[in-house]
Design an enzyme around this catalytic site. Structure first.
Site, mmCIF file in Angstrom:
data_model
loop_
_atom_site.group_PDB
_atom_site.id
_atom_site.type_symbol
_atom_site.label_atom_id
_atom_site.label_comp_id
_atom_site.label_asym_id
_atom_site.label_seq_id
_atom_site.Cartn_x
_atom_site.Cartn_y
_atom_site.Cartn_z
ATOM 1 N N TYR A 261 0.835 -1.200 0.000
ATOM 2 C CA TYR A 261 0.000 0.000 0.000
ATOM 3 C C TYR A 261 0.869 1.249 0.000
ATOM 4 C CZ TYR A 261 1.145 0.525 4.974
ATOM 5 O OH TYR A 261 1.817 0.687 6.172
ATOM 6 N N CYS A 262 0.282 2.361 -0.474
ATOM 7 C CA CYS A 262 0.896 3.685 -0.392
ATOM 8 C C CYS A 262 -0.226 4.695 -0.185
ATOM 9 C CB CYS A 262 1.728 3.985 -1.634
ATOM 10 S SG CYS A 262 0.819 3.849 -3.193
ATOM 11 N N THR A 263 0.064 5.967 -0.268
ATOM 12 C CA THR A 263 -0.931 6.978 0.111
ATOM 13 C C THR A 263 -2.145 6.959 -0.807
ATOM 14 O OG1 THR A 263 0.863 8.363 0.933
ATOM 15 C CG2 THR A 263 -1.287 9.405 0.653
ATOM 16 N N ILE B 207 -4.133 4.338 0.869
ATOM 17 C CA ILE B 207 -4.601 4.598 2.226
ATOM 18 C C ILE B 207 -5.823 5.502 2.225
ATOM 19 C CG2 ILE B 207 -3.979 5.601 4.457
ATOM 20 C CD1 ILE B 207 -1.008 5.048 3.631
#
Length: 288
Positions: free
Chosen positions: A185-187, A214
Site C-alpha cells: 500500500y501507499c498513500t 490509504i
C-alpha cells in the site's frame, strides 16, 4: 461574507500520451482557477489540486469529457477531502520524464496486461492482510511510516522512493522461499501502481495492492482504525489526516527528524510554514 469551503482532490492515470506538451498546454487552461500541481509525462498524469467544490466539479468534468483529451482520462477517479488549512498557494503544471520516479530503467506504469485481480478493494485488502502467509509492505518513505501505518506493516526504511527497488531485491528471495504473498500500500496508489508489475515480472513475487491507497481505505471503511494506526501524511500544507480523513494539528516540525534524508524536507516545509503557519499543539516544543 464567509468564503466557500475548500476541498482537496488527488488523481493519477497511467496512460500513454503521444503529446505530453499538448496536454500541458490544455491543463494549464483547465487549472487556472485552482491551486496545486499536476505532473505530466509520456506515461500519464498525476496531480493534487484544491478549490471550492464548484470549481473542482468543473475541472473533473473537463478531464472526463473534454474532447481535446481524446478520452484518455474518461475513467480517472478523483479522491476528494475537505480542507481546514489551505493546501496550496499557487498552481503549476510540470513536464517530467516519469510521473513517479522508481529509478529502474525501462519500467513504466503503463502495463496493459496488469492483472485486475491484484487491485484489491479496501474490504478485500483488509481480509488479505490478516492472513498468515502475507507480508504487509509499506511502499512509502520512513517518515511517512513513522507517522502512521497499517498494523503489522513492514517498514522498508527508505528515505526516497528510488531506494525502494534495492530493498525489494534484497528481500524477494526470502519471501519467495517462505511462500509469502505481498500486500502493498501507499498513500493514493500511484507508487504501488508503478512497482507492482515490475515486482511480479522481474522479482517473481505474488503482489496485491490496495486500490486507491490509504486514502481510499480510510474513506471507504468507517472502522478503519481497526487496521490503521496513527496519521496519514499528505504532501501539502495540511501535513496529516486522521483515520476519518480529517486534518490533524500535527505540524511538519513534528513529522521530520534531523537525518540528512529528511532535513531538506523540513527546510522546504518551513518555507511553506512561513507563508501559512500552522499553530502548534500546547505543550509541543518547537524543533530547535
Amino acid at each position: 461574507m464567509s468564503q466557500a469551503p475548500l476541498f482537496h482532490i488527488s488523481f493519477y492515470k497511467f496512460v500513454p500520451l503521444p503529446d505530453p506538451d499538448g496536454v500541458i498546454d490544455l491543463l494549464r487552461e483547465l487549472v487556472a482557477p485552482l491551486t496545486g500541481s499536476v505532473l505530466v509525462a509520456h506515461e500519464g498524469i498525476s496531480g493534487a489540486l484544491a478549490a471550492t467544490a464548484e470549481l473542482l466539479d468543473t475541472f473533473e468534468h473537463a478531464m472526463h469529457h473534454d474532447p481535446r483529451l481524446h478520452g484518455w482520462f474518461s475513467d480517472m477517479p478523483f479522491k476528494r477531502s475537505a480542507c481546514t488549512t489551505r493546501p496550496f498557494w499557487k498552481v503549476r503544471v510540470h513536464r517530467k520524464d516519469e510521473i513517479v520516479a522508481l529509478g529502474v530503467d525501462g519500467v513504466t506504469g503503463v502495463v496493459p496486461e496488469r492483472a485486475a485481480g491484484n487491485h484489491l478493494s479496501p474490504q478485500d485488502f483488509r481480509e488479505l492482510i490478516n492472513q498468515d502467509d502475507v507480508v504487509l509492505l509499506d511502499n512509502r518513505n520512513h517518515f511517512e511510516y513513522r507517522l502512521g501505518r497499517f498494523k503489522r506493516a513492514i517498514d522498508p526504511g527508505v528515505g526516497n522512493f528510488r531506494d525502494f527497488p534495492a530493498y525489494l531485491r534484497e528481500q524477494a528471495p526470502q519471501w519467495k522461499a517462505e511462500g509469502k504473498r505481498v500486500a502493498m500500500y501507499c498513500t493514493g496508489g500511484i507508487r504501488c501502481e508503478k512497482t507492482s508489475a515490475w515486482m511480479q515480472r522481474d522479482l517473481g513475487l505474488d503482489v496485491y495492492q490496495l486500490d486507491g491507497g490509504i486514502v481510499n481505505f480510510l474513506h471507504t471503511l468507517p472502522d478503519a482504525e481497526h487496521d490503521w494506526d496513527g496519521e496519514c501524511f499528505v504532501f501539502d500544507n495540511r501535513v496529516a489526516l486522521d483515520a476519518r480523513l480529517q486534518e490533524t494539528d500535527t505540524t511538519a516540525h513534528e513529522v521530520y527528524d534531523e537525518s540528512p534524508d529528511e532535513a531538506w524536507r523540513l527546510e522546504r516545509a518551513q518555507r511553506l510554514d512561513s507563508v501559512n503557519p500552522k499553530p502548534r499543539r500546547p505543550g509541543k516544543p518547537e524543533r530547535s
